[in-house]
Design an enzyme around this catalytic site. Structure first.
Site, PDB file in Angstrom:
ATOM      1  N   ASP A  67     -33.765  32.530  40.076  1.00  0.00           N
ATOM      2  CA  ASP A  67     -34.047  34.085  40.106  1.00  0.00           C
ATOM      3  C   ASP A  67     -34.979  34.700  41.036  1.00  0.00           C
ATOM      4  O   ASP A  67     -35.603  34.180  41.488  1.00  0.00           O
ATOM      5  CB  ASP A  67     -33.893  34.788  38.523  1.00  0.00           C
ATOM      6  CG  ASP A  67     -35.038  34.442  37.692  1.00  0.00           C
ATOM      7  OD1 ASP A  67     -35.925  33.379  38.879  1.00  0.00           O
ATOM      8  OD2 ASP A  67     -35.493  34.069  36.568  1.00  0.00           O
ATOM      9  N   ASN A 136     -37.349  36.817  24.580  1.00  0.00           N
ATOM     10  CA  ASN A 136     -36.676  37.410  23.519  1.00  0.00           C
ATOM     11  C   ASN A 136     -35.393  36.661  24.106  1.00  0.00           C
ATOM     12  O   ASN A 136     -34.504  36.437  24.293  1.00  0.00           O
ATOM     13  CB  ASN A 136     -36.522  38.858  24.534  1.00  0.00           C
ATOM     14  CG  ASN A 136     -35.975  39.038  26.015  1.00  0.00           C
ATOM     15  OD1 ASN A 136     -36.402  38.268  26.577  1.00  0.00           O
ATOM     16  ND2 ASN A 136     -36.146  39.692  26.485  1.00  0.00           N
ATOM     17  N   HIS A 138     -34.317  34.804  26.822  1.00  0.00           N
ATOM     18  CA  HIS A 138     -33.032  35.177  28.221  1.00  0.00           C
ATOM     19  C   HIS A 138     -33.874  34.399  29.100  1.00  0.00           C
ATOM     20  O   HIS A 138     -35.140  33.071  29.004  1.00  0.00           O
ATOM     21  CB  HIS A 138     -34.349  36.361  28.845  1.00  0.00           C
ATOM     22  CG  HIS A 138     -35.783  36.218  29.470  1.00  0.00           C
ATOM     23  ND1 HIS A 138     -36.877  37.638  29.583  1.00  0.00           N
ATOM     24  CD2 HIS A 138     -36.397  35.126  30.377  1.00  0.00           C
ATOM     25  CE1 HIS A 138     -37.649  36.787  30.235  1.00  0.00           C
ATOM     26  NE2 HIS A 138     -37.380  35.662  30.737  1.00  0.00           N
ATOM     27  N   GLU A 143     -31.089  38.758  30.391  1.00  0.00           N
ATOM     28  CA  GLU A 143     -31.855  39.517  29.451  1.00  0.00           C
ATOM     29  C   GLU A 143     -31.038  39.447  27.858  1.00  0.00           C
ATOM     30  O   GLU A 143     -29.402  39.375  28.161  1.00  0.00           O
ATOM     31  CB  GLU A 143     -31.626  40.743  29.385  1.00  0.00           C
ATOM     32  CG  GLU A 143     -32.961  40.711  30.523  1.00  0.00           C
ATOM     33  CD  GLU A 143     -34.236  40.840  30.845  1.00  0.00           C
ATOM     34  OE1 GLU A 143     -35.117  39.705  29.546  1.00  0.00           O
ATOM     35  OE2 GLU A 143     -35.647  41.072  31.137  1.00  0.00           O
TER      36      GLU A 143
END
Ligand code: GLP
Length: 244
Positions: A67, A136, A138, A143
């Site tokens: 990413d 979280n 990810h 996400e």
């Protein structure tokens, strides 16, 4: 899924580096999927140490990173391009032309994400994908969402991710709000996956992602469905597993 428990961060880094090193030795022209974040830094340091000793050769290795923040250029010290050069690429003999990070300066998200997906395909796919884990759940910048996004795409970062990553920027306002990331499908097509997680703050999400339900609300939970995943955890990150 195989879980390997390490004593501490250093031990986790060495164990993860061993798995990457084995891949490089067994297949010197491997395509490595690489990750950023603070967790893999020790893994990269260990690989550099072994490279300096003459034990590893990156000359035929190709790499594709997961990413990149949208809008940050290569010279920006918070870009993942910069991170990868600082922590690995400039310290080993990987060829610059064989390293790839999504180009965050490209405004046309569809064109850039399509190009990246095609590049991975042209390489014949990823042999070993290294992943960190967001608080979280990810992976890359996938996400929590109602569905698993398949291909490389542009994401709006969640408040919690912006909050977690603001420590690297002057303020939360300076954290880019969007990023390009490999999709869940892109990640799941890797032949092998290696996840690293360290610290007590990751203990809850480790238990949830790898021992809880598979749901796009916890993107890393999909890894339970992959046939060849190794998760290397330090003791703190593994501490809540039994409770789940
Ligand atoms: C960022 C990256 C992820 C990384 C995550 C966790 O959001 N896009 O690839 O896994 O941070 O980072 P850390 O290892 O610093 O906890």
């Amino acid at each position: 899924m195989r879980i390997i428990q390490a004593k501490d961060y250093k031990d986790m880094s060495r164990k993860a580096a061993n798995i990457l090193a084995a891949q490089i030795v067994m297949k010197p022209d491997s395509v490595l999927g690489l990750a950023t974040g603070s967790t893999p830094i020790g893994t990269y340091d260990q690989l550099v140490e072994w490279y300096e000793k003459g034990d590893l050769d990156f000359s035929d290795i190709k790499s594709v990173n997961l990413d990149e923040y949208k809008g940050l250029d290569h010279g920006n010290d918070q870009s993942y391009y910069y991170f990868m050069h600082e922590h690995l690429f400039d310290r080993v003999n990987i060829k610059e032309e064989n390293t790839n990070v999504p180009d965050g300066t490209k405004e046309d998200a569809q064109a850039e994400c399509g190009r990246y997906e095609e590049l991975i395909r042209s390489y014949g796919g990823v042999d070993l994908q290294l992943l960190g884990l967001g608080h979280n759940g990810h992976i890359g910048f996938n996400e929590p969402a109602p569905v698993f996004e398949k291909e490389t795409h542009c994401v709006d970062l969640t408040e919690s991710t912006i909050e977690a990553n603001k420590r690297f920027f002057a303020s939360a306002e300076d954290v880019p709000k969007q990023a390009y990331t490999m999709g869940i499908g892109t990640i799941m097509r890797a032949r092998k996956i290696l996840v690293v997680a360290s610290g007590e703050d990751k203990a809850d999400i480790v238990a949830k992602a790898f021992f809880g339900d598979v749901t796009p609300e916890v993107p890393a939970s999909i890894l339970q469905m992959h046939p060849d995943v190794i998760v290397v955890l330090d003791a703190a990150a593994a501490s809540k597993i039994a409770e789940e």
